[in-house]
Write a protein that holds these residues in place. Sequence first.
Motif, PDB file in Angstrom:
ATOM      1  N   ASP A 104      -5.110  -3.122  -4.424  1.00 52.27           N
ATOM      2  CA  ASP A 104      -6.362  -3.437  -5.099  1.00 52.27           C
ATOM      3  C   ASP A 104      -6.853  -2.199  -5.856  1.00 52.27           C
ATOM      4  O   ASP A 104      -6.405  -1.076  -5.599  1.00 52.27           O
ATOM      5  N   PRO A 105      -7.804  -2.357  -6.782  1.00 54.41           N
ATOM      6  CA  PRO A 105      -8.294  -1.210  -7.552  1.00 54.41           C
ATOM      7  C   PRO A 105      -9.120  -0.245  -6.707  1.00 54.41           C
ATOM      8  O   PRO A 105      -9.714  -0.620  -5.692  1.00 54.41           O
ATOM      9  N   LEU A 106      -9.145   1.017  -7.157  1.00 53.95           N
ATOM     10  CA  LEU A 106     -10.028   2.004  -6.536  1.00 53.95           C
ATOM     11  C   LEU A 106     -11.488   1.604  -6.739  1.00 53.95           C
ATOM     12  O   LEU A 106     -11.865   1.154  -7.832  1.00 53.95           O
ATOM     13  N   ALA A 413      -1.093   6.116  -0.409  1.00 57.47           N
ATOM     14  CA  ALA A 413      -0.787   4.785  -0.932  1.00 57.47           C
ATOM     15  C   ALA A 413      -0.306   3.845   0.153  1.00 57.47           C
ATOM     16  O   ALA A 413      -0.586   2.639   0.123  1.00 57.47           O
ATOM     17  N   LEU A 414       0.423   4.352   1.129  1.00 57.30           N
ATOM     18  CA  LEU A 414       0.935   3.507   2.208  1.00 57.30           C
ATOM     19  C   LEU A 414      -0.123   3.207   3.260  1.00 57.30           C
ATOM     20  O   LEU A 414      -0.079   2.163   3.901  1.00 57.30           O
ATOM     21  N   ALA A 415      -1.097   4.125   3.423  1.00 56.82           N
ATOM     22  CA  ALA A 415      -2.081   3.967   4.500  1.00 56.82           C
ATOM     23  C   ALA A 415      -3.393   3.345   4.046  1.00 56.82           C
ATOM     24  O   ALA A 415      -4.134   2.808   4.870  1.00 56.82           O
ATOM     25  N   THR A 416      -3.698   3.382   2.741  1.00 57.31           N
ATOM     26  CA  THR A 416      -4.999   2.931   2.281  1.00 57.31           C
ATOM     27  C   THR A 416      -5.246   1.451   2.558  1.00 57.31           C
ATOM     28  O   THR A 416      -4.315   0.623   2.515  1.00 57.31           O
ATOM     29  N   GLU A 417      -6.512   1.127   2.777  1.00 55.34           N
ATOM     30  CA  GLU A 417      -6.903  -0.273   2.959  1.00 55.34           C
ATOM     31  C   GLU A 417      -6.783  -1.062   1.661  1.00 55.34           C
ATOM     32  O   GLU A 417      -6.839  -2.302   1.686  1.00 55.34           O
ATOM     33  N   ASP A 422      -0.075  -8.207   2.665  1.00 58.53           N
ATOM     34  CA  ASP A 422       0.496  -9.562   2.630  1.00 58.53           C
ATOM     35  C   ASP A 422       1.101  -9.882   1.265  1.00 58.53           C
ATOM     36  O   ASP A 422       1.372 -11.051   0.963  1.00 58.53           O
ATOM     37  N   TYR A 423       1.337  -8.876   0.428  1.00 61.12           N
ATOM     38  CA  TYR A 423       1.843  -9.122  -0.920  1.00 61.12           C
ATOM     39  C   TYR A 423       3.119  -9.960  -0.914  1.00 61.12           C
ATOM     40  O   TYR A 423       3.300 -10.865  -1.734  1.00 61.12           O
ATOM     41  N   ILE A 424       3.999  -9.707   0.024  1.00 58.00           N
ATOM     42  CA  ILE A 424       5.279 -10.419   0.088  1.00 58.00           C
ATOM     43  C   ILE A 424       5.081 -11.926   0.209  1.00 58.00           C
ATOM     44  O   ILE A 424       5.948 -12.728  -0.190  1.00 58.00           O
ATOM     45  N   ASN A 425       3.908 -12.346   0.727  1.00 57.46           N
ATOM     46  CA  ASN A 425       3.673 -13.773   0.956  1.00 57.46           C
ATOM     47  C   ASN A 425       3.470 -14.564  -0.335  1.00 57.46           C
ATOM     48  O   ASN A 425       3.482 -15.799  -0.306  1.00 57.46           O
ATOM     49  N   CYS A 426       3.292 -13.873  -1.473  1.00 58.56           N
ATOM     50  CA  CYS A 426       3.077 -14.621  -2.724  1.00 58.56           C
ATOM     51  C   CYS A 426       4.320 -15.425  -3.112  1.00 58.56           C
ATOM     52  O   CYS A 426       4.232 -16.329  -3.932  1.00 58.56           O
ATOM     53  N   TRP A 427       5.473 -15.124  -2.516  1.00 58.55           N
ATOM     54  CA  TRP A 427       6.693 -15.874  -2.811  1.00 58.55           C
ATOM     55  C   TRP A 427       7.021 -16.903  -1.717  1.00 58.55           C
ATOM     56  O   TRP A 427       8.055 -17.563  -1.776  1.00 58.55           O
TER      57      TRP A 427
END
Length: 442
Positions: A104-106, A413-417, A422-427
Amino acid sequence: MSANASLPDLMYLNGFGNEHETEALAGALPIGRFSPQRVNYGLYAEQFSSTAFTAPRASNRRSWLYRIRPSVMQGDYEPYVGNHGQLCTGPLAGPVAPNMLRWDPLPIPATDVDFVDGLTTIVTCGDAMAQGGMGIHLYAANQSMGNRFFYCADGEWLLIPQQGALLLRTECGRLLLQPGDIGVIPRGMKFAIDLPAGPVRGYVCENYGAPLILPERGPVGANGFANDRDFQYPVAAYEDVEGDFELLCKFAGNLYRAPIGHSPLDVVAWTGNSAPYKYELARFNVMGSVSYDHPDPSIYTVLTSPSDTAGVANVDFVIFPPRWMVAENTFRPPWYHRNVMSEYMGLIEGIYDAKEEGFLPGGSSLHNSMSPHGPEAAVFDKASNAELVPDRYQNTLAFMLESRYVMQPTPWALATELRQKDYINCWNGLEKKFTGRDQGAR
């Protein structure tokens, strides 16, 4: 010229990579001798070199700056920690997983933060010390830099505003960037950023490698894509101001600060081809298929940083702007693919046609080398069943930074909220549609 000059007096020189000359005071620019024994108005001559002296003429970048004080008039550097360690440089230690990622955006800061302190690195690739690859930073700020100035010795900076206007005050003059514009600042060029219209947010590509150039047009010919004439350079402006100033520097991956008793933006005249420039993305002349099939995204390349392998970029800057789609009997969104090049995407405004949900303006996604990606399930179904009439893609402006190097997300980038875990679920909604067994296939 005052540092507080109003915006309407900005003027520009046109033409990408051309030799330019400009002076804020008549006669400040020497004619015929770039480094004369004495310069008018008591100015100092200083050469700014973005390439080695012996680089071929066609790729050599340098400018002569005629300034009130030479750049050596400053204090010693010491480490700067005001950015709180969020600005990182490749290579980073640790493994790189091939997962598909999206963020998501900053958010806009709740406290006073200027451009430099509002920078956060999201991914890096290559090696800044070896001058190959890039870093991608996000910025969110609500305060002008004022008496603070900055330069980056590790690479040139490509600025991509997403929200709010940036007034770049540079050694060569001023550039106004708004969403839909991009700006490029050469490696080592000093600048400050004011916010004339409130809080800002956007992206920065720090290019460690060869300077960005226009890509070849190939069979397209003399016109199309980004045209030379549409790039704008600043006219000379200067700040003759003394006081308590701070010079920030990014060098070999670390931030430093030095005291300086004056504004370093005191160049009265300059001539050459290494200077900041801007480009309005709406001027990009889109090429596309008018018969069938989906063209490669390389047709949308605005700028490229070449590598030592022809056709394999250190960095490509690609946009997906408003355009007509007219191809017949064709799956129009980007197809499913795996790419040897790594792809980072951002969204300036609207909706990206392959991701209609979850990819927000100011957001980001990363699909690393050979990691699969493509339209989400709902987009696939919609495009597969659409009536293929001419369609105007209007509410959209996305971009891609593509590189030959694997891109490494930073620990932040890996730890931020902000990371969409769940990005993988878009497929998930993609269904098996195979009908071969009905025809007796094995």
